[in-house]
Design an enzyme around this catalytic site. Structure first.
Site, mmCIF file in Angstrom:
data_model
loop_
_atom_site.group_PDB
_atom_site.id
_atom_site.type_symbol
_atom_site.label_atom_id
_atom_site.label_comp_id
_atom_site.label_asym_id
_atom_site.label_seq_id
_atom_site.Cartn_x
_atom_site.Cartn_y
_atom_site.Cartn_z
ATOM 1 N N LYS A 1 0.877 -1.182 0.000
ATOM 2 C CA LYS A 1 0.000 0.000 0.000
ATOM 3 C C LYS A 1 0.910 1.227 0.000
ATOM 4 O O LYS A 1 1.041 1.931 1.010
ATOM 5 C CB LYS A 1 -0.905 -0.008 1.234
ATOM 6 C CG LYS A 1 -2.259 -0.655 0.970
ATOM 7 C CD LYS A 1 -3.175 -0.573 2.167
ATOM 8 C CE LYS A 1 -4.049 0.655 2.163
ATOM 9 N NZ LYS A 1 -5.145 0.637 1.202
HETATM 10 N N1 PPE Z 1 -7.665 -2.646 -3.038
HETATM 11 C C1 PPE Z 1 -7.132 -1.424 -2.899
HETATM 12 C C2 PPE Z 1 -6.424 -0.807 -4.035
HETATM 13 C C3 PPE Z 1 -7.264 -0.750 -1.669
HETATM 14 O O1 PPE Z 1 -6.736 0.453 -1.515
HETATM 15 C C4 PPE Z 1 -7.977 -1.365 -0.615
HETATM 16 C C5 PPE Z 1 -8.144 -0.653 0.683
HETATM 17 C C6 PPE Z 1 -8.515 -2.657 -0.818
HETATM 18 C C7 PPE Z 1 -8.321 -3.271 -2.042
HETATM 19 C C8 PPE Z 1 -9.219 -3.403 0.273
HETATM 20 O O2 PPE Z 1 -8.338 -3.752 1.321
HETATM 21 P P1 PPE Z 1 -8.801 -3.962 2.823
HETATM 22 O O3 PPE Z 1 -9.095 -2.609 3.372
HETATM 23 O O4 PPE Z 1 -7.660 -4.611 3.485
HETATM 24 O O5 PPE Z 1 -9.994 -4.825 2.779
HETATM 25 N N2 PPE Z 1 -8.353 0.732 0.559
HETATM 26 C C9 PPE Z 1 -8.150 1.584 1.708
HETATM 27 C C10 PPE Z 1 -7.963 3.023 1.295
HETATM 28 C C11 PPE Z 1 -9.170 3.742 0.814
HETATM 29 C C12 PPE Z 1 -8.910 5.221 0.594
HETATM 30 O O6 PPE Z 1 -9.770 5.872 -0.011
HETATM 31 O O7 PPE Z 1 -7.885 5.732 1.036
HETATM 32 C C13 PPE Z 1 -9.229 1.393 2.727
HETATM 33 O O8 PPE Z 1 -10.286 0.824 2.447
HETATM 34 O O9 PPE Z 1 -9.009 1.824 3.855
#
Ligand code: PPE
Length: 317
Positions: A169
């Site tokens: 991330k």
């Molecule tokens: N894909 C991406 C690209 C992503 O950023 C997230 C989280 C996910 C999948 C889902 O991951 P998880 O939260 O572990 O289930 N995105 C984070 C950031 C959002 C933002 O706008 O900033 C989040 O959901 O916190």
């Protein structure tokens, strides 16, 4: 001469209260960085998105350890060498929630290279760490949750793993998401669906993707998408509910003909999808399975189902 407000004195619309910055809690106005910050120039930061929910036993952080570990994994992928342990990250997060007396919040920890030197190599830059807690509601809007979100396949492809470290991330990776999100919003959609360079569905700009067909739940397989913690949660909840779950690759047209599509993420929680590229998914409303799964997820995160208490870290006081 026109005056531009200094980025360090601009008042923010965000209400983060006290922010954890390199070992201490400081008021938001003082939690500032230099304009020569390496991360600002080259995107060399890694972050997490975590939520704490109100429960009968006070606030609880959902899957805290997994998020703290993923932050360290993201840093490792970038070659960063944080000195903090996973336990210390957990503790900094819990302390920041307590200091702000949050009942529920979105938690944003960030590790980044500082301003100690300019130039691509971060060899001489120090790593900094902060944790902010923010009041945050539904991610894609109330309407997306009740009626289902409208998605458009993005003209931007998800970066491939040999170009960007997509399992990290990392701040820089999110330029890809920002471009896709802006394009979707400007065209009147709530979210973008990103394909990988082969044309397979990767994920949303901040969510993983699931679809339901003939009673089987398909989770888009891990490739260039983020290993979502919510995705893992939903797979486990679905199996416990007796649903057959499969990991699969899928092209966009396979989603068009699914019975239901939904997206998952810490911010998005479980968000039903009503249409993709103007084609209604099923009857074009939020699907009953997605809504039931959303309900179940919200019960789990708020401590209403003791079977999943292992995923909750109570903040305490
Ligand atoms: N894909 C991406 C690209 C992503 O950023 C997230 C989280 C996910 C999948 C889902 O991951 P998880 O939260 O572990 O289930 N995105 C984070 C950031 C959002 C933002 O706008 O900033 C989040 O959901 O916190």
């Amino acid at each position: 001469m026109a005056t531009t407000p200094s980025p360090n004195t601009t008042t923010s619309a965000l209400d983060a209260g006290l922010i954890w910055l390199d070992g201490q809690l400081v008021p938001q106005e003082q939690a500032t960085v230099s304009v020569l910050t390496h991360a600002l120039h080259y995107g060399t930061s890694v972050f997490e998105g975590i939520r704490a929910y109100e429960t009968e036993r006070g606030p609880a952080v959902f899957r805290l350890r997994e998020h703290s570990q993923r932050l360290l994994d993201s840093a490792k992928i970038l070659g960063m060498k944080p000195t903090m342990t996973v336990e210390e990250i957990d503790q900094a997060i819990l302390e920041t929630i307590r200091a702000n007396r949050r009942k529920s919040c979105y938690i944003r920890p960030l590790l980044w290279y500082g301003p100690e030197s300019l130039g691509v190599s971060p060899a001489r830059n120090l790593l900094h760490f902060m944790v902010a807690t923010l009041p945050w509601g539904v991610y894609l809007g109330e309407e997306a949750v009740t009626k289902g979100a409208k998605l458009i396949t993005s003209s931007w492809r998800r970066s491939s793993g040999d170009i960007m470290p997509t399992k990290s991330k990392a701040g820089g990776n999110y330029v890809n998401s920002v471009l896709a999100k802006e394009e979707a919003l400007e065209n009147g959609y709530e979210e973008a669906l990103l394909l990988d360079k082969e044309g397979f569905v990767a994920e949303g700009t901040g969510e993983n993707v699931f679809f339901l067909k003939n009673g089987t739940l398909y989770a888009i397989a891990h490739s260039v998408n983020l290993r979502g913690i919510t995705r893992d949660t939903i797979v486990q909840l679905a199996r416990d509910m007796g649903t057959l779950v499969e990991n699969t690759m899928a092209t966009r047209d396979e989603l068009y003909t699914a019975d239901e599509v939904f997206m998952t993420g810490t911010a998005a929680e479980v968000t039903p999808v009503a249409s993709i590229d103007r084609r209604p998914i099923g009857p074009g409303v939020a699907g009953p399975y997605a809504l039931a799964m959303r309900e179940r997820y919200l019960q789990v995160v708020s401590g209403k189902l003791p079977a999943y208490d292992r995923w909750l870290t109570y903040v305490g006081g």
